[in-house]
Design a protein around this motif. Structure first.
Motif, PDB file in Angstrom:
ATOM      1  N   UNK A  89       9.712 -36.280   6.672  1.00  0.00           N
ATOM      2  CA  UNK A  89      10.197 -36.836   7.819  1.00  0.00           C
ATOM      3  C   UNK A  89      11.287 -37.950   7.560  1.00  0.00           C
ATOM      4  N   UNK A  90      10.684 -38.840   6.743  1.00  0.00           N
ATOM      5  CA  UNK A  90      11.687 -39.981   6.267  1.00  0.00           C
ATOM      6  C   UNK A  90      12.780 -39.557   5.358  1.00  0.00           C
ATOM      7  N   UNK A  91      12.392 -38.302   4.783  1.00  0.00           N
ATOM      8  CA  UNK A  91      13.410 -37.780   3.675  1.00  0.00           C
ATOM      9  C   UNK A  91      14.593 -37.109   4.532  1.00  0.00           C
ATOM     10  N   UNK A  92      14.151 -36.659   5.811  1.00  0.00           N
ATOM     11  CA  UNK A  92      15.272 -36.129   6.426  1.00  0.00           C
ATOM     12  C   UNK A  92      16.149 -37.180   7.388  1.00  0.00           C
ATOM     13  N   UNK A  93      15.637 -38.262   7.609  1.00  0.00           N
ATOM     14  CA  UNK A  93      16.260 -39.419   8.029  1.00  0.00           C
ATOM     15  C   UNK A  93      17.093 -40.083   7.045  1.00  0.00           C
ATOM     16  N   UNK A  94      16.736 -40.146   5.823  1.00  0.00           N
ATOM     17  CA  UNK A  94      17.579 -40.684   4.675  1.00  0.00           C
ATOM     18  C   UNK A  94      18.592 -39.749   4.227  1.00  0.00           C
TER      19      UNK A  94
ATOM     20  N   UNK B 182      11.023 -35.784  17.195  1.00  0.00           N
ATOM     21  CA  UNK B 182      11.892 -35.385  15.871  1.00  0.00           C
ATOM     22  C   UNK B 182      11.045 -35.395  14.568  1.00  0.00           C
ATOM     23  N   UNK B 183      10.498 -36.626  14.237  1.00  0.00           N
ATOM     24  CA  UNK B 183       9.237 -36.560  13.352  1.00  0.00           C
ATOM     25  C   UNK B 183       8.552 -35.759  13.258  1.00  0.00           C
ATOM     26  N   UNK B 184       7.890 -35.434  14.577  1.00  0.00           N
ATOM     27  CA  UNK B 184       6.642 -34.292  14.474  1.00  0.00           C
ATOM     28  C   UNK B 184       7.597 -32.998  14.327  1.00  0.00           C
ATOM     29  N   UNK B 185       8.661 -32.613  14.613  1.00  0.00           N
ATOM     30  CA  UNK B 185       9.361 -31.305  14.724  1.00  0.00           C
ATOM     31  C   UNK B 185       9.617 -31.327  13.039  1.00  0.00           C
ATOM     32  N   UNK B 186       9.958 -32.068  12.397  1.00  0.00           N
ATOM     33  CA  UNK B 186      10.327 -32.111  10.993  1.00  0.00           C
ATOM     34  C   UNK B 186       9.024 -31.990  10.329  1.00  0.00           C
ATOM     35  N   UNK B 187       8.081 -32.566  10.611  1.00  0.00           N
ATOM     36  CA  UNK B 187       7.015 -32.526   9.740  1.00  0.00           C
ATOM     37  C   UNK B 187       5.776 -31.527  10.002  1.00  0.00           C
ATOM     38  N   UNK B 188       6.468 -30.711  10.893  1.00  0.00           N
ATOM     39  CA  UNK B 188       5.587 -29.364  11.376  1.00  0.00           C
ATOM     40  C   UNK B 188       4.318 -29.378  12.446  1.00  0.00           C
TER      41      UNK B 188
ATOM     42  N   UNK C 208      13.299 -41.937  -3.042  1.00  0.00           N
ATOM     43  CA  UNK C 208      11.834 -42.758  -2.782  1.00  0.00           C
ATOM     44  C   UNK C 208      11.178 -41.788  -2.037  1.00  0.00           C
ATOM     45  N   UNK C 209      11.739 -41.231  -0.814  1.00  0.00           N
ATOM     46  CA  UNK C 209      11.132 -40.322   0.281  1.00  0.00           C
ATOM     47  C   UNK C 209      10.482 -39.238  -0.316  1.00  0.00           C
ATOM     48  N   UNK C 210      11.401 -38.628  -1.002  1.00  0.00           N
ATOM     49  CA  UNK C 210      11.005 -37.095  -1.621  1.00  0.00           C
ATOM     50  C   UNK C 210       9.801 -37.450  -2.719  1.00  0.00           C
ATOM     51  N   UNK C 211       9.809 -38.703  -3.247  1.00  0.00           N
ATOM     52  CA  UNK C 211       8.626 -39.011  -4.427  1.00  0.00           C
ATOM     53  C   UNK C 211       7.359 -39.085  -3.484  1.00  0.00           C
ATOM     54  N   UNK C 212       7.501 -39.586  -2.540  1.00  0.00           N
ATOM     55  CA  UNK C 212       6.090 -39.974  -1.563  1.00  0.00           C
ATOM     56  C   UNK C 212       5.792 -38.588  -0.835  1.00  0.00           C
ATOM     57  N   UNK C 213       6.874 -37.578  -0.787  1.00  0.00           N
ATOM     58  CA  UNK C 213       6.384 -36.158   0.054  1.00  0.00           C
ATOM     59  C   UNK C 213       6.728 -36.494   1.339  1.00  0.00           C
TER      60      UNK C 213
END
Length: 257
Positions: free
Chosen positions: A174-179, A66-72, A166-171
């Motif tokens: 994948x973590x943004x999608x989870x949060x 899932x992380x690999x999918x969201x991250x492209x 915080x996840x968005x600020x880091x860019x």
């Protein structure tokens, strides 16, 4: 047997995976690392722990995919084989195949017989339809909750909103999608309807798979998208129903994450 990642015709040489490593044409499950003992008869008294370990491996692989999918990292339109991905993760093809079957039910991939799984090529129209359905479900629920949930309960969700920021600020998309999903789930959980949570979470996850024809959100757009969570909490606390409705619809249709 499934072949390595490919698009179009195959060749005699192993194709590279999405991670850049050569993918073997076949990884025998009985010799693959991680789960080679699953076919053995369970020892007395050890059947349940063995099942728990297998479920844990499958869950970890599912999360990684899932992380690999969201991250492209897994590219829309490309075909990936379970043995090749299993080699990459250091496990047999079995938990990868099981995780991919779950992703197929979520609409992230589709089964390609005798080859593997193709990452779904999501279209703008499909994302727009998902956004519309999400709004039809979540807006009325949030408006009802805005009238009944006390301000202190909404304040308890602020750390979840801050986590998306915080996840968005880091860019970290994948973590943004989870949060992002965690925040929406926490809001809807206040309705006390488990079926609603299941349906909404499935729709949310489907809307997060990337478009084949559009780039991911730019950093500024991701930060702005995250800021809408805090603004939504403020509107819910103030019981400003018009702002709640507007923010939720804009959140769904604007970013379409």
């Amino acid at each position: 047997m499934e072949q390595g990642s490919t698009r179009g015709r195959t060749t005699g040489r192993p194709a590279p995976t999405a991670y850049g490593d050569p993918a073997p044409a076949r990884v025998p499950e009985q010799t693959a690392r991680g789960e080679h003992t699953h076919s053995e008869p369970p020892a007395p008294g050890l059947g349940e722990p063995r099942a728990v370990r297998r479920h844990s491996v499958r869950g970890q692989i599912l999360q990684a995919l899932r992380t690999a999918l969201v991250g492209g990292e897994l590219v829309p339109g490309e075909v990936y084989s379970a043995p090749a991905l299993g080699e990459r993760f250091g496990v047999s093809a079995t938990p990868v195949r099981e995780a991919m079957q779950q992703l197929a039910t979520e609409g992230a991939v589709e089964v390609v017989p005798n080859r593997g799984f193709r990452v779904t090529e999501r279209t703008p129209r499909e994302l727009a339809e998902l956004a519309e359905v999400r709004a039809l479900i979540e807006v009325p629920v949030m408006l009802r909750l805005a009238r009944t949930v006390p301000a202190e309960r909404w304040a308890e969700l602020r750390p979840l909103a801050e986590a998306t920021g915080a996840a968005a600020a880091r860019g970290d998309r994948a973590h943004y999608a989870e949060t992002d999903r965690a925040f929406h789930r926490a809001v809807l959980a206040l309705a006390g309807n488990e079926q609603l949570l299941a349906v909404a979470d499935d729709l949310h996850r489907r809307s997060q798979w990337p478009l084949v024809s559009a780039p991911a959100l730019r950093h500024g757009e991701l930060v702005a998208d995250a800021a809408e969570h805090t603004a939504l909490l403020d509107a819910l606390i103030a019981q400003d129903l018009a702002v709640v409705s507007s923010l939720v619809r804009e959140h769904f249709t604007g970013a379409q994450h």
